[in-house]
Motif scaffolding. Sequence first.
Motif, PDB file in Angstrom:
ATOM      1  N   PRO A  33       0.829  -1.200   0.000  1.00 17.60           N
ATOM      2  CA  PRO A  33       0.000   0.000   0.000  1.00 17.60           C
ATOM      3  C   PRO A  33       0.864   1.251   0.000  1.00 17.60           C
ATOM      4  O   PRO A  33       1.789   1.371   0.786  1.00 17.60           O
ATOM      5  CB  PRO A  33      -0.805  -0.112   1.299  1.00 17.60           C
ATOM      6  CG  PRO A  33      -0.013  -1.025   2.180  1.00 17.60           C
ATOM      7  CD  PRO A  33       0.871  -1.864   1.304  1.00 17.60           C
ATOM      8  N   GLN A  37      -2.334   4.927  -3.229  1.00 19.26           N
ATOM      9  CA  GLN A  37      -3.305   3.854  -3.417  1.00 19.26           C
ATOM     10  C   GLN A  37      -4.296   3.767  -2.265  1.00 19.26           C
ATOM     11  O   GLN A  37      -5.449   3.424  -2.468  1.00 19.26           O
ATOM     12  CB  GLN A  37      -2.593   2.510  -3.602  1.00 19.26           C
ATOM     13  CG  GLN A  37      -2.156   2.311  -5.052  1.00 19.26           C
ATOM     14  CD  GLN A  37      -0.886   1.520  -5.181  1.00 19.26           C
ATOM     15  OE1 GLN A  37      -0.527   0.790  -4.268  1.00 19.26           O
ATOM     16  NE2 GLN A  37      -0.199   1.674  -6.277  1.00 19.26           N
ATOM     17  N   ALA A  38      -3.816   4.094  -1.063  1.00 11.22           N
ATOM     18  CA  ALA A  38      -4.732   4.050   0.074  1.00 11.22           C
ATOM     19  C   ALA A  38      -5.855   5.049  -0.103  1.00 11.22           C
ATOM     20  O   ALA A  38      -6.946   4.873   0.405  1.00 11.22           O
ATOM     21  CB  ALA A  38      -3.964   4.331   1.358  1.00 11.22           C
ATOM     22  N   GLU A  39      -5.559   6.121  -0.853  1.00 12.82           N
ATOM     23  CA  GLU A  39      -6.583   7.141  -1.084  1.00 12.82           C
ATOM     24  C   GLU A  39      -7.533   6.759  -2.205  1.00 12.82           C
ATOM     25  O   GLU A  39      -8.506   7.434  -2.447  1.00 12.82           O
ATOM     26  CB  GLU A  39      -5.925   8.470  -1.451  1.00 12.82           C
ATOM     27  CG  GLU A  39      -5.263   9.139  -0.276  1.00 12.82           C
ATOM     28  CD  GLU A  39      -4.470  10.367  -0.704  1.00 12.82           C
ATOM     29  OE1 GLU A  39      -4.395  10.631  -1.912  1.00 12.82           O
ATOM     30  OE2 GLU A  39      -3.911  11.019   0.179  1.00 12.82           O
ATOM     31  N   ARG A  41     -10.241   4.895  -3.518  1.00 15.10           N
ATOM     32  CA  ARG A  41     -11.385   4.091  -3.116  1.00 15.10           C
ATOM     33  C   ARG A  41     -12.503   4.240  -4.130  1.00 15.10           C
ATOM     34  O   ARG A  41     -13.280   5.196  -4.061  1.00 15.10           O
ATOM     35  CB  ARG A  41     -11.890   4.514  -1.741  1.00 15.10           C
ATOM     36  CG  ARG A  41     -10.962   4.094  -0.634  1.00 15.10           C
ATOM     37  CD  ARG A  41     -11.647   4.197   0.708  1.00 15.10           C
ATOM     38  NE  ARG A  41     -10.826   3.569   1.735  1.00 15.10           N
ATOM     39  CZ  ARG A  41     -11.177   3.477   3.004  1.00 15.10           C
ATOM     40  NH1 ARG A  41     -12.331   3.974   3.395  1.00 15.10           N
ATOM     41  NH2 ARG A  41     -10.385   2.872   3.870  1.00 15.10           N
ATOM     42  N   SER A 171     -10.957  -4.141  -1.551  1.00 15.15           N
ATOM     43  CA  SER A 171     -10.964  -4.678  -0.191  1.00 15.15           C
ATOM     44  C   SER A 171     -12.318  -4.427   0.471  1.00 15.15           C
ATOM     45  O   SER A 171     -13.094  -3.592   0.012  1.00 15.15           O
ATOM     46  CB  SER A 171      -9.862  -4.019   0.641  1.00 15.15           C
ATOM     47  OG  SER A 171     -10.318  -2.744   1.081  1.00 15.15           O
ATOM     48  N   GLU A 173     -12.848  -2.770   2.919  1.00 11.91           N
ATOM     49  CA  GLU A 173     -12.883  -1.363   3.331  1.00 11.91           C
ATOM     50  C   GLU A 173     -13.096  -0.437   2.144  1.00 11.91           C
ATOM     51  O   GLU A 173     -13.224   0.779   2.311  1.00 11.91           O
ATOM     52  CB  GLU A 173     -11.583  -0.981   4.042  1.00 11.91           C
ATOM     53  CG  GLU A 173     -11.385  -1.661   5.389  1.00 11.91           C
ATOM     54  CD  GLU A 173     -11.034  -3.138   5.251  1.00 11.91           C
ATOM     55  OE1 GLU A 173     -10.277  -3.488   4.307  1.00 11.91           O
ATOM     56  OE2 GLU A 173     -11.536  -3.954   6.048  1.00 11.91           O
ATOM     57  N   ASP A 175     -10.901  -0.220  -0.494  1.00 13.77           N
ATOM     58  CA  ASP A 175      -9.660   0.176  -1.158  1.00 13.77           C
ATOM     59  C   ASP A 175      -9.436  -0.640  -2.425  1.00 13.77           C
ATOM     60  O   ASP A 175      -9.674  -1.843  -2.450  1.00 13.77           O
ATOM     61  CB  ASP A 175      -8.458  -0.038  -0.221  1.00 13.77           C
ATOM     62  CG  ASP A 175      -8.478   0.929   0.936  1.00 13.77           C
ATOM     63  OD1 ASP A 175      -8.763   2.111   0.696  1.00 13.77           O
ATOM     64  OD2 ASP A 175      -8.230   0.489   2.081  1.00 13.77           O
ATOM     65  N   TRP A 176      -8.926   0.026  -3.430  1.00 15.92           N
ATOM     66  CA  TRP A 176      -8.553  -0.637  -4.668  1.00 15.92           C
ATOM     67  C   TRP A 176      -7.270  -1.413  -4.422  1.00 15.92           C
ATOM     68  O   TRP A 176      -6.250  -0.829  -4.052  1.00 15.92           O
ATOM     69  CB  TRP A 176      -8.338   0.421  -5.747  1.00 15.92           C
ATOM     70  CG  TRP A 176      -8.171  -0.081  -7.142  1.00 15.92           C
ATOM     71  CD1 TRP A 176      -9.163  -0.401  -8.021  1.00 15.92           C
ATOM     72  CD2 TRP A 176      -6.944  -0.282  -7.857  1.00 15.92           C
ATOM     73  NE1 TRP A 176      -8.637  -0.786  -9.222  1.00 15.92           N
ATOM     74  CE2 TRP A 176      -7.271  -0.726  -9.154  1.00 15.92           C
ATOM     75  CE3 TRP A 176      -5.591  -0.139  -7.528  1.00 15.92           C
ATOM     76  CZ2 TRP A 176      -6.318  -1.022 -10.121  1.00 15.92           C
ATOM     77  CZ3 TRP A 176      -4.648  -0.428  -8.488  1.00 15.92           C
ATOM     78  CH2 TRP A 176      -5.005  -0.868  -9.767  1.00 15.92           C
TER      79      TRP A 176
END
Lengths: 197, 157
Positions: A33, A37-39, A41, A171, A173, A175-176
């Motif tokens: 991550p 990438q965490a951003e 969604r 995910s 959550e 996330d991509w």
Amino acid sequence: MRLSKLQKGLWALAAVALMAVGAAVVFIDRSSPSVEQAEFRPTFALPDADGRLRSQADFPGKHLLVFFGFTNCPDICPTTLAEVAQVMDDLGELSDDVQPLFISIDPERDRELGLDEYTEAFHPSILGLAGDAAQTRAAADSFRIYYEREDSADAPDGYAMSHSPALYLISPEGDWLGQFTYGTPASEILAELKARL
Amino acid sequence: MKRIFATLALIAAAGPALACETVTTGSLEVSRAWSRASIGTARPGVVYLTIRNSGTADDALISITTPAADMPMLHQTVMTDGIASMPHAMEVPVPAGGQVALEPGGYHAMLMDLTQVLKEGETFPVTLTFRDAGEVTIPVTVQNIGASAPTCTSPDE
Ligand SMILES: [Cu+2]
């Protein structure tokens, strides 16, 4: 699947090399991550065949396996959906933690033709979603994927859809997590999912 | 239900592999012709096959016809920057001493305006027209809607 930084680097190099020679079988590993990438969604709010609006919140605790396609696509869409079906069967009990989604990029025609009968022909777990033009474009933009209608005398009803044929992993959550390019064998998708579930 | 499918799949897998029907015209040999089952007739079908050219001159597949569809056409799935589209292929080259496969993700015969439901296990004829070698007709085996390769095997497999 726990990979060292070196392994990840090697995989990335291998992936780039494979893409360079035009190989279809490439899995882009996004298991590390990064902030960017965490951003990332992707979101969607699209009706299923019964008209119920569906979004990520409807699938708590599940990984999503998302494919954008159209049911008048006889060549590559069946190949990918068949792989998804294989993956779901091979996951066994773990398949409860995965929700495959087929998002129509040709929603008006697909609703007329029948979305459910199409997805169910491949696997009962695959949920078909078909919104209106704005909902569909919003979902695709959010996944950062491309599709376009092209008028063509060489296609049914005088038009064809060009589209990104990859399979996206999201995910629980939202996330991509990565994408499986067209032609990725079911075994690779299965291994990646098993490592995450 | 799933268990039934699994059992059926096992039976199918355990059965003897059927030999692919092969037809020839001139120095061209056509084999491994298969299709996917359709749901009704509203969506287009597809035909895949392999063409071998044992001759010394290049040839090309230029058109197809079949009673199973009113508008059959040669297409090629093309990936450009990760975007898939499937334009009409004017011809499918069959190089001298080589072979070409119509297969998922590449060339395919697209069957638009199906005249019949394509049912798994059945066959239907497709007539291929080559630029030089003329016409030849081959029976196409309809496989499962999720099939990705022919279940029959070539004599040399
Ligand atoms: Cu086509």
